[in-house]
Enzyme design. Structure first.
Site, PDB file in Angstrom:
ATOM      1  N   TYR A 162       8.002  63.420  34.079  1.00  7.19           N
ATOM      2  CA  TYR A 162       6.563  63.691  34.103  1.00  7.19           C
ATOM      3  C   TYR A 162       5.872  63.215  32.826  1.00  7.19           C
ATOM      4  O   TYR A 162       4.735  62.763  32.849  1.00  7.19           O
ATOM      5  CB  TYR A 162       6.296  65.185  34.309  1.00  7.19           C
ATOM      6  CG  TYR A 162       6.541  65.655  35.724  1.00  7.19           C
ATOM      7  CD1 TYR A 162       5.756  65.192  36.773  1.00  7.19           C
ATOM      8  CD2 TYR A 162       7.542  66.566  36.010  1.00  7.19           C
ATOM      9  CE1 TYR A 162       5.975  65.628  38.076  1.00  7.19           C
ATOM     10  CE2 TYR A 162       7.772  67.008  37.309  1.00  7.19           C
ATOM     11  CZ  TYR A 162       6.982  66.528  38.334  1.00  7.19           C
ATOM     12  OH  TYR A 162       7.189  66.962  39.617  1.00  7.19           O
TER      13      TYR A 162
ATOM     14  N   GLU B  43      35.005  81.189  35.117  1.00  8.61           N
ATOM     15  CA  GLU B  43      34.064  80.631  36.097  1.00  8.61           C
ATOM     16  C   GLU B  43      32.994  81.636  36.540  1.00  8.61           C
ATOM     17  O   GLU B  43      31.818  81.308  36.611  1.00  8.61           O
ATOM     18  CB  GLU B  43      34.863  80.134  37.328  1.00  8.61           C
ATOM     19  CG  GLU B  43      34.018  79.607  38.472  1.00  8.61           C
ATOM     20  CD  GLU B  43      34.841  79.220  39.706  1.00  8.61           C
ATOM     21  OE1 GLU B  43      36.089  79.173  39.613  1.00  8.61           O
ATOM     22  OE2 GLU B  43      34.227  78.972  40.754  1.00  8.61           O
TER      23      GLU B  43
ATOM     24  N   ASP C 267      38.643  80.192  40.049  1.00 12.76           N
ATOM     25  CA  ASP C 267      39.180  80.542  41.357  1.00 12.76           C
ATOM     26  C   ASP C 267      40.374  79.649  41.682  1.00 12.76           C
ATOM     27  O   ASP C 267      40.449  78.502  41.223  1.00 12.76           O
ATOM     28  CB  ASP C 267      38.107  80.331  42.435  1.00 12.76           C
ATOM     29  CG  ASP C 267      37.088  81.460  42.462  1.00 12.76           C
ATOM     30  OD1 ASP C 267      37.367  82.515  41.845  1.00 12.76           O
ATOM     31  OD2 ASP C 267      36.034  81.289  43.084  1.00 12.76           O
TER      32      ASP C 267
END
Lengths: 374, 374
Positions: B115, B208, B260
């Site tokens: 922008y 995580e 995980d």
């Protein structure tokens, strides 16, 4: 600009102790549930519970509370009914599990509750089932899950001149000024359970985007506008909505919300203000007096912002919002109509086309002044 | 458990000043670019630049650096070539824009750069084009965009006994201990640019999931295991990867990563360790000595964890990882094979089946000890 009225610090300080007070209330609600079941059994009844029905037919919008509430329909779960034994047992186990959490000063997540059940040979088919039972427990005891130490995975952040005092173990009595770390402090269990000690801000500004939150810190909005800045990170997590409500009430501060100029940004503001239908069974999550301060559809026009065409999904969403009772206000109606007329949407960062500081130096003061009349 | 070697604080303190040193390097790289272009023009040449080619044909895995690097192929962009004028001009504008950021001590985001270009009547068709030019600039000056004040939107968090000193305006010289706020401190521009002053930890543990990060704080892993805890919030943002690398190098601390037990969790660990192919042009984002400490496929079996069946997508991903040169290690190969054999995956929270503290009281110490031999 009109100066915002603020109660003196003296009065604010008196409110300290509210977190501990709430903890006592939650405990007595939990104990109450246990007592009722115990009494039923000692009176040789099959144990049962009753709670408001959460089906959509029993959800109404309350214009006075400015949030969704549950109607008068109730559901009863009795161990007399073989179909009810499973959810009733699960509910009682969940109540005892969160009481254990409380006693050990531990927090948990929805996912953790699901897995923890296995440690007790309590059977949940999947996490949807355990999530649902936790919502049942919220409904029965009338407190949201964060109040009984079950927190969401998502985190948002806060920054500003507010000194808090922790109540969590290991930090009890320690104080921290929330302007200590300019990247922001995460809003997790410790902050949610903190007492407010001293506040030198006179307003709260909630911001959807992380980049803009950092911009506001760098441009010293917390000093120039005496603001506490909250980064909602998209849709504000419940702990964050409840913290905004607490700050607004306990510190008596007005709240302004800045999001992207599209139906999804609008709705981020709306959920902070009027809550969501699926929290109709709760009372302490929304901030009815908070103001949606921008970015409005009319700002796209007025500030000639770089914008994108609304997608079909955006338009569909706007028509949905038109029918939503929460959007039954002059400003909301006007802006939805403007969106549909100009068919454009814009992001908060679009103001950078006028330089990085423009949003803080020009847009924000103009908006805060204009908001006096909304 | 073998005590991890750690250099004394004295030696660590000497390293203070590295952030300021790096800033000087980035500035001289930017000035160098300007000088080259200026000289070309004064010697009546059409200005041009040369940089390593980033196409996949020029990306190789470097076994010694343990990360992807660019090969010897280069691209040259010259204003003689009418097709090159646009990207060359965009690159030069971007360099001058980030120099302005540096001078004004402001940070920005990729979106903001897009922008902001409009304020200078610099034309980018869309954000993909401006993002790409920023990567070009990284390649040309050999520093990642965070080093020239362009930060990602995502934030992760940190908690532990490390005292930092800010270098950002308004906070210069102020110090903060990163164990001050138990919900964690956001990792943004201020933390990324902070000097490390004093560290009482002897390891770094990256996690995580947010819920588990909170669990580790509540169970006092930072005290019991003298650990700095990092919440990666899924795939770690680049600023977080670079902070982990800095802590590992400047404080000489070992890094353990817990995710995980599935191919996606493994890869979160891998990107911290060996980086990604699309950052092959950069050198300071990965931590080659960091260790993937769990949750392993073999842990699912050994700890009899609640698990889910691998989806087709999971299996496809595992076959991809088998061909990935970063996964060419004994542990990785063994675990990928185990995943494919047991056909199950598990989440970190699955340990809650043995009680909420089990992961910290039993699994973590066992893992840290076992990691000595990896």
């Amino acid at each position: 600009m009109k100066k915002v009225k603020r109660k003196p610090v003296e009065k604010q300080r008196k409110k300290t102790g509210l977190v501990r007070e709430k903890k006592t209330k939650v405990l007595s609600a939990l104990t109450g549930l246990g007592d009722r079941l115990y009494n039923q059994i000692s009176h040789r009844q099959f144990p049962w519970i009753e709670m408001p029905n959460r089906s959509i037919y029993n959800i109404q919008y309350d214009q006075k509370l400015r949030q969704y509430v549950l109607g008068t329909k109730a559901v009863r779960r009795s161990s007399r009914n073989i179909k009810h034994i499973r959810p009733l047992t699960q509910l009682v186990w969940t109540a005892s599990f969160v009481d254990e959490l409380r006693e050990q000063d531990r927090t948990s997540t929805l996912r953790d509750v699901f897995y923890s059940a296995q440690a007790y040979e309590m059977n949940f088919t999947d996490q949807t089932e355990s999530d649902n039972i936790i919502t049942d427990l919220e409904t029965v005891i009338g407190h949201s899950r964060e109040d009984f130490n079950v927190f969401p995975e998502e985190r948002s952040a806060i920054f500003g001149n507010l000194t808090i005092e922790y109540t969590v173990p290991g930090y009890e009595g320690k104080r921290l000024n929330l302007a200590s770390h300019p990247d922001g402090m995460m809003i997790g269990p410790a902050l949610t359970n903190a007492e407010f000690i001293e506040c030198k801000a006179d307003k709260i500004i909630a911001i959807e985007k992380g980049g803009l939150f950092t911009r506001f810190v760098e441009e010293k909005v917390h000093e120039k506008h005496k603001a506490i800045l909250v980064h909602t990170a998209g849709q504000a997590p419940r702990a964050t909505r409840s913290l905004i409500r607490r700050m607004s009430q306990e510190l008596d501060l007005p709240v302004y919300i800045f999001c992207d100029a599209d139906p999804w940004g609008m709705h981020i503001a709306m959920v902070i203000i009027s809550g969501s239908a699926n929290a109709a069974h709760l009372r302490d999550l929304n901030t009815p007096d908070a103001k949606w301060a921008g970015v409005w559809a009319s700002d796209i026009v007025q500030y000639d912002l770089p914008s994108d065409k609304l997608t079909d999904l955006d338009v569909k969403r706007l028509y949905e919002l038109q029918k939503d009772p929460r959007y039954d206000g002059k400003l909301w109606k006007r802006e939805i109509e403007t969106f549909l007329k100009v068919k454009r949407k814009a992001e908060q960062e679009a103001f950078s086309r006028y330089g990085l500081a423009y949003i803080v130096d020009e847009y924000l003061p103009a908006k805060l002044e204009a908001m006096e009349s909304y």
